[in-house]
Motif scaffolding. Structure first.
Motif, PDB file in Angstrom:
ATOM      1  N   PHE B 117       0.995  -1.666   0.286  1.00 40.89           N
ATOM      2  CA  PHE B 117      -0.149  -0.344  -0.172  1.00 40.89           C
ATOM      3  C   PHE B 117       0.892   1.644   0.001  1.00 40.89           C
ATOM      4  O   PHE B 117       0.968   1.959  -0.460  1.00 40.89           O
ATOM      5  CB  PHE B 117      -0.916   0.185   1.655  1.00 40.89           C
ATOM      6  N   ALA B 118       1.611   1.268   0.703  1.00 44.46           N
ATOM      7  CA  ALA B 118       2.898   2.185   1.064  1.00 44.46           C
ATOM      8  C   ALA B 118       3.566   2.630  -0.308  1.00 44.46           C
ATOM      9  O   ALA B 118       3.336   3.945  -0.671  1.00 44.46           O
ATOM     10  CB  ALA B 118       4.355   2.299   1.589  1.00 44.46           C
ATOM     11  N   LYS B 119       3.745   1.563  -1.193  1.00 44.23           N
ATOM     12  CA  LYS B 119       4.120   1.609  -2.180  1.00 44.23           C
ATOM     13  C   LYS B 119       3.193   1.739  -3.368  1.00 44.23           C
ATOM     14  O   LYS B 119       4.280   3.127  -4.354  1.00 44.23           O
ATOM     15  CB  LYS B 119       5.384  -0.094  -2.486  1.00 44.23           C
ATOM     16  N   TYR B 121       1.225   4.781  -3.086  1.00 42.30           N
ATOM     17  CA  TYR B 121       1.449   5.877  -3.446  1.00 42.30           C
ATOM     18  C   TYR B 121       3.318   6.963  -3.494  1.00 42.30           C
ATOM     19  O   TYR B 121       3.031   8.271  -3.733  1.00 42.30           O
ATOM     20  CB  TYR B 121       0.980   6.026  -1.753  1.00 42.30           C
ATOM     21  N   GLU B 122       3.982   6.302  -3.000  1.00 48.24           N
ATOM     22  CA  GLU B 122       5.511   6.022  -3.950  1.00 48.24           C
ATOM     23  C   GLU B 122       5.277   6.381  -5.081  1.00 48.24           C
ATOM     24  O   GLU B 122       5.695   7.680  -5.725  1.00 48.24           O
ATOM     25  CB  GLU B 122       6.311   5.170  -3.611  1.00 48.24           C
ATOM     26  N   ALA B 125       3.007   9.389  -6.221  1.00 47.17           N
ATOM     27  CA  ALA B 125       3.404  11.004  -5.515  1.00 47.17           C
ATOM     28  C   ALA B 125       3.531  12.001  -6.531  1.00 47.17           C
ATOM     29  O   ALA B 125       3.131  13.220  -7.341  1.00 47.17           O
ATOM     30  CB  ALA B 125       4.474  11.057  -4.550  1.00 47.17           C
ATOM     31  N   PRO B 126       4.900  11.854  -7.586  1.00 46.98           N
ATOM     32  CA  PRO B 126       4.654  12.345  -8.973  1.00 46.98           C
ATOM     33  C   PRO B 126       3.691  12.667  -9.941  1.00 46.98           C
ATOM     34  O   PRO B 126       3.899  14.228 -10.390  1.00 46.98           O
ATOM     35  CB  PRO B 126       5.810  11.377  -9.965  1.00 46.98           C
ATOM     36  N   TYR B 127       2.116  12.061  -9.877  1.00 47.23           N
ATOM     37  CA  TYR B 127       1.163  12.873 -10.543  1.00 47.23           C
ATOM     38  C   TYR B 127       0.774  13.348 -10.080  1.00 47.23           C
ATOM     39  O   TYR B 127      -0.296  14.053 -11.148  1.00 47.23           O
ATOM     40  CB  TYR B 127       0.848  11.190 -11.227  1.00 47.23           C
ATOM     41  N   GLY B 128       0.460  14.629  -9.156  1.00 46.17           N
ATOM     42  CA  GLY B 128      -0.159  15.221  -8.472  1.00 46.17           C
ATOM     43  C   GLY B 128      -1.235  14.904  -8.022  1.00 46.17           C
ATOM     44  O   GLY B 128      -1.893  13.683  -8.135  1.00 46.17           O
ATOM     45  N   SER B 129      -2.008  16.061  -7.032  1.00 43.72           N
ATOM     46  CA  SER B 129      -3.491  16.061  -6.197  1.00 43.72           C
ATOM     47  C   SER B 129      -3.810  15.215  -7.090  1.00 43.72           C
ATOM     48  O   SER B 129      -4.923  14.562  -6.755  1.00 43.72           O
ATOM     49  CB  SER B 129      -2.942  17.330  -6.158  1.00 43.72           C
ATOM     50  N   ASN B 132      -3.721  11.466  -7.061  1.00 42.25           N
ATOM     51  CA  ASN B 132      -4.149  11.457  -5.810  1.00 42.25           C
ATOM     52  C   ASN B 132      -5.438  10.948  -5.202  1.00 42.25           C
ATOM     53  O   ASN B 132      -5.849  10.001  -4.457  1.00 42.25           O
ATOM     54  CB  ASN B 132      -2.965  11.491  -5.051  1.00 42.25           C
ATOM     55  N   GLU B 133      -5.907  11.882  -5.867  1.00 43.95           N
ATOM     56  CA  GLU B 133      -7.428  11.580  -5.247  1.00 43.95           C
ATOM     57  C   GLU B 133      -8.214  10.438  -5.669  1.00 43.95           C
ATOM     58  O   GLU B 133      -8.461  10.045  -4.301  1.00 43.95           O
ATOM     59  CB  GLU B 133      -7.789  13.156  -4.945  1.00 43.95           C
ATOM     60  N   SER B 136      -6.438   7.646  -3.726  1.00 47.01           N
ATOM     61  CA  SER B 136      -6.499   7.444  -2.633  1.00 47.01           C
ATOM     62  C   SER B 136      -8.444   7.035  -2.586  1.00 47.01           C
ATOM     63  O   SER B 136      -8.845   6.194  -1.191  1.00 47.01           O
ATOM     64  CB  SER B 136      -6.410   8.928  -1.373  1.00 47.01           C
TER      65      SER B 136
END
Lengths: 322, 322
Positions: B117-119, B121-122, B125-129, B132-133, B136
């Motif tokens: 799960f943590a990986k 979001y690593e 991360a570069p793709y921006g908001s 990521n919205e 998630s």
């Protein structure tokens, strides 16, 4: 800003974090709602949100509202790891209440932890790439730290280096990220951000060593969880099995041998032995050293009332009894 | 672009995803490394990465490399949920290999899932908001779907509405997000992004219904996991307990009563009953309807070779036997 004003800002910020934590859970799935709500609200020292807010203010930030979702995300990530820890450690109590696995069972506890992890990134999404990078790297560190701890528990091997690695990753990394992100959001200089991250890291180490001491000598009523549990199931067993390894090793104290564990009331005996070995006093010395490093990092920042409160926080972490 | 060219781009993209999955795990914690590597590599149909890449191309995207980390993140999220599912379902086999909890135990399986799960979001991360919205929100949906399924298993209650809700969240949501994000990255119009998201959603529903059918009538050797397991532990038990609820309900077939489960070889009997009830044929009809909706969504897009491959993917999902 006067110290009183900064303290007011901090308290208002922490109230906002509580509000966010209260309203974070919106799921129509009742079990997820109930279990998440149970563990997120009405407990917890909220040390990490304090670090976020104070680092932000000490770095010159002016709009506390800006860091509230971030501070909430940090506390939610911490809470998610607690829920999963309580599964792996078979812990019945947490934050003075029944633990999630104890009340809802292991399956729903696992899912509740996963749900909280997902909510972390919902809160983080608006902050953009650099913050999401820090947060996800930190999540990886937390899991690695927990895994190293579980591996040590399984193998029965623990030395000072392993102990340091475990507490660096499972605890200090999130304190570091809290201060780092708070300072970065304030638009601080690179040097200031680094100093605050360094502060957070060493405060986190201090916090965890004190936590491990409290697990040996603390009052279960104040802690809201039984003491000796970590010892029985994780670190402590290794400490004892290896002749009082970690803590006692630091103290070169009398060897605590395994047979003690096999006698009547082994837990009581084990804890008495550890207390008497001088290991606790050595650990306190370690904690003091980490606390001094945290203070030294703050010395690199311009004088401010927020910085004063960060110094105070070191004292509180050192002196806490719960 | 000719269809062959697009197919080459897709295959190159999928190879890149495999490479990313191979090199994603970098932890110095050996157990996390081994367990993550075990489950991430050398198995899996990679349907979701295909959806990401093809949606990107169908929406006019030109640089496939741009979506590779995203496609990897989607597959990693799916894999993380599989690891946690295998804990809750006590599954011994996954993707033709021993499952993570079976090989490394439940504690390390829980931590491996958290690590993955943590990986995710690593990678994100570069793709921006906005991305990521979406990711998630989708993670929240997945967990909610799994929780609803576990609740239904526990209560023994399942109706068609609940079944639809479960598969919408636990499966269709990630297919939808895959197509949505792929199209969005290509810079498609709002209408095209919506059409592709709609395609993904309905393809996901189709995929899950076919998966549930394969759990009843599939060949365990081809599937790389035992059949009847989902039935015994989750959905299926409810189907049978409630008079063949979900699938059989759709068919108005003869009631399958609980006593069957208590006779000799109850699993075999239960599955024979379900097969004979006509429930499977009704589920196939449902899957065909969802597949038609996925195709109808594609009709709203401009003609392209990538769109052809998305149509082909619907057929593959419908016809798969593993």
């Amino acid at each position: 800003m006067a110290k009183k004003q900064v303290k007011t800002l901090l308290n208002e910020g922490l109230s906002s974090v509580e509000g966010y934590l209260e309203s974070l859970v919106t799921s129509d799935v009742k079990t997820l709602y109930d279990a998440s709500h149970h563990i997120l609200t009405g407990g917890g020292k909220r040390v990490r949100p304090q670090v976020v807010i104070l680092a932000y203010l000490a770095a010159g930030g002016q709009e506390v509202e800006e860091v509230i979702p971030l501070a909430t995300a940090v506390e939610t990530l911490h809470t998610a790891t607690l829920v999963h820890d309580d599964i792996n450690d078979h812990s019945d109590m947490r934050r003075g209440k029944v633990s999630v696995p104890s009340r809802w069972g292991r399956t729903f506890a696992l899912l509740t932890g996963d749900y909280l992890f997902a909510k972390v990134y919902e809160l983080m999404a608006p902050y953009g790439s650099p913050y999401n990078e820090i947060m996800s790297n930190t999540s990886v560190r937390l899991v690695e730290g927990e895994t190293l701890q579980a591996l040590a528990a399984k193998s029965g091997e623990m030395d000072r280096e392993t102990y340091k690695k475990i507490i660096s990753r499972k605890t200090a990394s999130l304190f570091e990220a809290s201060a780092h992100m708070g300072a970065k959001l304030a638009g601080a200089t690179e040097a200031q951000v680094e100093a605050l991250a360094d502060y957070g890291y060493n405060l986190g180490l201090t916090f965890q060593i004190v936590d491990d001491i409290l697990d040996i000598v603390g009052d279960p009523d104040k802690l809201g969880k039984p003491t000796g549990l970590d010892m029985l199931q994780n670190r402590g067993v290794m400490m004892v099995q290896n002749g009082g390894a970690v803590l006692a090793e630091m103290s070169n104290a009398a060897t605590l041998t395994m047979p003690a564990v096999l006698e009547d009331d082994p837990m009581q005996r084990m804890m008495d032995d550890l207390r008497e070995s001088g290991a606790v006093e050595v650990a306190r010395t370690q904690a003091r050293e980490m606390a001094n490093r945290a203070r030294a990092a703050l010395d690199q920042l311009p004088d401010s009332e927020a910085r004063e409160l960060l110094y105070d926080l070191v004292d509180q972490v050192m002196e806490r009894d719960k």
